[in-house]
Design a protein around this motif. Structure first.
Motif, PDB file in Angstrom:
ATOM      1  N   LYS A  96     -30.350  80.038 -54.061  1.00  0.00           N
ATOM      2  CA  LYS A  96     -30.638  80.522 -52.704  1.00  0.00           C
ATOM      3  C   LYS A  96     -30.608  79.367 -51.703  1.00  0.00           C
ATOM      4  O   LYS A  96     -30.090  79.516 -50.585  1.00  0.00           O
ATOM      5  N   TRP A  97     -31.166  78.230 -52.102  1.00  0.00           N
ATOM      6  CA  TRP A  97     -31.145  77.038 -51.231  1.00  0.00           C
ATOM      7  C   TRP A  97     -29.710  76.630 -50.936  1.00  0.00           C
ATOM      8  O   TRP A  97     -29.361  76.308 -49.810  1.00  0.00           O
ATOM      9  N   TYR A  98     -28.878  76.664 -51.982  1.00  0.00           N
ATOM     10  CA  TYR A  98     -27.481  76.286 -51.826  1.00  0.00           C
ATOM     11  C   TYR A  98     -26.747  77.236 -50.871  1.00  0.00           C
ATOM     12  O   TYR A  98     -25.962  76.793 -50.020  1.00  0.00           O
ATOM     13  N   VAL A  99     -26.991  78.534 -50.987  1.00  0.00           N
ATOM     14  CA  VAL A  99     -26.331  79.512 -50.111  1.00  0.00           C
ATOM     15  C   VAL A  99     -26.694  79.235 -48.648  1.00  0.00           C
ATOM     16  O   VAL A  99     -25.829  79.265 -47.765  1.00  0.00           O
ATOM     17  N   ARG A 100     -27.966  78.964 -48.391  1.00  0.00           N
ATOM     18  CA  ARG A 100     -28.386  78.642 -47.019  1.00  0.00           C
ATOM     19  C   ARG A 100     -27.660  77.396 -46.516  1.00  0.00           C
ATOM     20  O   ARG A 100     -27.199  77.350 -45.369  1.00  0.00           O
ATOM     21  N   LYS A 101     -27.588  76.375 -47.357  1.00  0.00           N
ATOM     22  CA  LYS A 101     -26.907  75.122 -46.995  1.00  0.00           C
ATOM     23  C   LYS A 101     -25.425  75.369 -46.735  1.00  0.00           C
ATOM     24  O   LYS A 101     -24.843  74.803 -45.806  1.00  0.00           O
ATOM     25  N   PHE A 102     -24.818  76.235 -47.534  1.00  0.00           N
ATOM     26  CA  PHE A 102     -23.403  76.577 -47.385  1.00  0.00           C
ATOM     27  C   PHE A 102     -23.160  77.199 -46.011  1.00  0.00           C
ATOM     28  O   PHE A 102     -22.244  76.794 -45.288  1.00  0.00           O
ATOM     29  N   TYR A 103     -23.959  78.190 -45.644  1.00  0.00           N
ATOM     30  CA  TYR A 103     -23.773  78.858 -44.364  1.00  0.00           C
ATOM     31  C   TYR A 103     -24.013  77.913 -43.194  1.00  0.00           C
ATOM     32  O   TYR A 103     -23.306  77.967 -42.185  1.00  0.00           O
ATOM     33  N   ARG A 104     -24.998  77.042 -43.322  1.00  0.00           N
ATOM     34  CA  ARG A 104     -25.294  76.104 -42.227  1.00  0.00           C
ATOM     35  C   ARG A 104     -24.184  75.072 -42.048  1.00  0.00           C
ATOM     36  O   ARG A 104     -24.010  74.525 -40.953  1.00  0.00           O
ATOM     37  N   LYS A 105     -23.432  74.805 -43.107  1.00  0.00           N
ATOM     38  CA  LYS A 105     -22.355  73.812 -43.004  1.00  0.00           C
ATOM     39  C   LYS A 105     -21.156  74.346 -42.231  1.00  0.00           C
ATOM     40  O   LYS A 105     -20.409  73.576 -41.610  1.00  0.00           O
ATOM     41  N   ALA A 106     -20.949  75.633 -42.233  1.00  0.00           N
ATOM     42  CA  ALA A 106     -19.806  76.225 -41.525  1.00  0.00           C
ATOM     43  C   ALA A 106     -19.936  76.036 -40.016  1.00  0.00           C
ATOM     44  O   ALA A 106     -21.047  75.958 -39.472  1.00  0.00           O
ATOM     45  N   ASP A 107     -18.791  75.968 -39.346  1.00  0.00           N
ATOM     46  CA  ASP A 107     -18.804  75.882 -37.877  1.00  0.00           C
ATOM     47  C   ASP A 107     -19.123  77.243 -37.270  1.00  0.00           C
ATOM     48  O   ASP A 107     -19.851  77.338 -36.277  1.00  0.00           O
ATOM     49  N   GLU A 108     -18.561  78.289 -37.869  1.00  0.00           N
ATOM     50  CA  GLU A 108     -18.715  79.642 -37.344  1.00  0.00           C
ATOM     51  C   GLU A 108     -19.037  80.595 -38.491  1.00  0.00           C
ATOM     52  O   GLU A 108     -18.619  80.383 -39.630  1.00  0.00           O
ATOM     53  N   ILE A 109     -19.752  81.660 -38.142  1.00  0.00           N
ATOM     54  CA  ILE A 109     -20.159  82.670 -39.109  1.00  0.00           C
ATOM     55  C   ILE A 109     -19.660  84.035 -38.653  1.00  0.00           C
ATOM     56  O   ILE A 109     -19.755  84.370 -37.470  1.00  0.00           O
ATOM     57  N   VAL A 110     -19.135  84.820 -39.593  1.00  0.00           N
ATOM     58  CA  VAL A 110     -18.805  86.219 -39.322  1.00  0.00           C
ATOM     59  C   VAL A 110     -19.704  87.087 -40.194  1.00  0.00           C
ATOM     60  O   VAL A 110     -19.794  86.872 -41.409  1.00  0.00           O
ATOM     61  N   VAL A 111     -20.383  88.050 -39.577  1.00  0.00           N
ATOM     62  CA  VAL A 111     -21.223  88.985 -40.325  1.00  0.00           C
ATOM     63  C   VAL A 111     -20.612  90.377 -40.249  1.00  0.00           C
ATOM     64  O   VAL A 111     -19.947  90.733 -39.280  1.00  0.00           O
ATOM     65  N   VAL A 112     -20.850  91.176 -41.290  1.00  0.00           N
ATOM     66  CA  VAL A 112     -20.317  92.539 -41.316  1.00  0.00           C
ATOM     67  C   VAL A 112     -21.345  93.556 -40.836  1.00  0.00           C
ATOM     68  O   VAL A 112     -21.038  94.752 -40.762  1.00  0.00           O
ATOM     69  N   ASN A 113     -22.540  93.090 -40.525  1.00  0.00           N
ATOM     70  CA  ASN A 113     -23.595  93.961 -40.009  1.00  0.00           C
ATOM     71  C   ASN A 113     -24.435  93.164 -39.022  1.00  0.00           C
ATOM     72  O   ASN A 113     -24.943  92.097 -39.375  1.00  0.00           O
ATOM     73  N   PRO A 114     -24.622  93.648 -37.781  1.00  0.00           N
ATOM     74  CA  PRO A 114     -25.368  92.867 -36.781  1.00  0.00           C
ATOM     75  C   PRO A 114     -26.824  92.629 -37.127  1.00  0.00           C
ATOM     76  O   PRO A 114     -27.445  91.722 -36.575  1.00  0.00           O
TER      77      PRO A 114
END
Length: 345
Positions: A96-114
């Motif tokens: 779970k820690w790794y997933v959070r770190k992964f998302y924070r490393k990206a420049d932009e995020i796309v979500v499929v649900n607001p």
């Protein structure tokens, strides 16, 4: 723009059968194939203008250090993993820690649900870097076919005149499989079919308990296992209702697929559906409520038709053309946002 944007897709989403993430990924590739302004490559090299990451592989995490705008497609949040996988607590916590770190490393995020924008902001991601673009399915791939309905029922040994309730997804506690079984017990004259299996085998949360039910279901319940996506249109055709008692989801592809056939959709009363389905679905909060809705659908033709029309309205909104327009706007916008990350050639 005066040049094609080079988009590199990094994904193993289609490596495990029976996952909605893989279905969404395949639909996006097909959609972008019809966009001449983009040059799309899949898992080849690392030279690109935009690196679109679909799965949280460690190798992809390392590739996000390089030139190019990094877009992470969020198909799940760390907390939505609860009830899906059974791992030792320390290992689960690290993942779970790794997933959070992964998302924070990206420049932009796309979500499929607001609804998942707020948790990502709380995770430390800037809201201006998060974009909502929904999933979709191609109307040509999922459509009514009376002949297919009859043939598929015959294939699985189901009565042609049975009222058939379909569940779709991995066999997990999170998907509400045990509730599906309990509702079936309350409706012995209705046929219940579950399409899906143990995509992650024995590390599935609650595997032993679920495997017992999977191997020895009630007489009116049939588990048909993991179905290839190209065969799912036949499965939806044989059904009368899509019943998804999940406790946690993002944006199930099964819903988008079923509504293309105007099949009524019955869901658990969860906040996550409110902003994406616009009230065009049936809902309940417990097994008695689910049972009552199924009984009414079976016994009241006008109620069934009203629910079918609501599903058709969902299908009309999430059209291929609408979502394609969103991606055509998105990629050039985020590319223009990061001039220092551009490649010189």
């Amino acid at each position: 723009m005066d040049k094609k944007l080079r988009i590199l897709m990094l994904s193993t989403a289609d490596s495990v059968e029976g996952q909605g993430v893989g279905s969404a990924y395949k639909e996006l590739l097909k959609l972008l194939d019809d966009c001449p302004e983009f040059e799309v490559k899949v898992n080849k090299g690392n030279k690109c203008d935009i690196r679109h990451v679909h799965t949280v592989n460690p190798t992809y995490f390392l590739k996000m250090n390089r030139k190019g705008v990094n877009v992470a497609y969020v198909h799940f949040l760390p907390d939505t993993l609860d009830g899906s996988l059974k791992l030792p607590k320390p290992i689960f916590a690290i993942f779970k820690w790794y997933v959070r770190k992964f998302y924070r490393k990206a420049d932009e995020i796309v979500v499929v649900n607001p609804i998942f924008i707020k948790p990502l902001v709380e995770m430390g991601i800037k809201e201006e870097n998060i974009t909502y673009i929904p999933n979709f399915v191609d109307h040509n791939d999922f459509k009514k076919d009376e002949g297919l309905r009859k043939a598929t029922r015959e294939k699985y040994g189901l009565k042609q005149d049975a009222f058939l309730v379909l569940g779709v997804g991995q066999v997990q506690h999170r998907k509400g499989v045990l509730d599906f079984i309990e509702v079936a017990k309350k409706n012995p004259d209705v046929s219940f079919v579950w399409a899906g299996g143990f995509s992650f085998g024995r590390i599935t949360d609650g595997y032993k308990e679920l495997e017992k039910v999977y191997s020895n279901p009630p007489s009116n319940v049939k588990f048909i296992g993991i179905i290839k996506r190209e065969e799912m249109n036949a499965v939806y055709n044989m059904a009368d209702v899509l019943f998804m008692p999940s406790y946690n989801e993002l944006f199930p592809m099964a819903i988008l697929e079923a509504v293309n056939l105007s099949r009524p959709v019955l869901l658990r009363d969860l906040e996550l559906y409110e902003d994406i389905l616009f009230g065009n679905y049936l809902k309940a909060s417990d097994n008695d409520g689910f049972s009552a809705q199924i009984a009414r659908l079976r016994e009241d033709p006008s109620f069934y038709e009203e629910a079918a029309q609501k599903s058709a309205a969902i299908a009309d909104y999430y059209s291929r053309e609408h979502v394609q327009a969103l991606w055509k706007e998105y990629y050039p916008r985020v590319y223009a946002k990061y001039p220092k990350k551009r490649r010189k050639s």
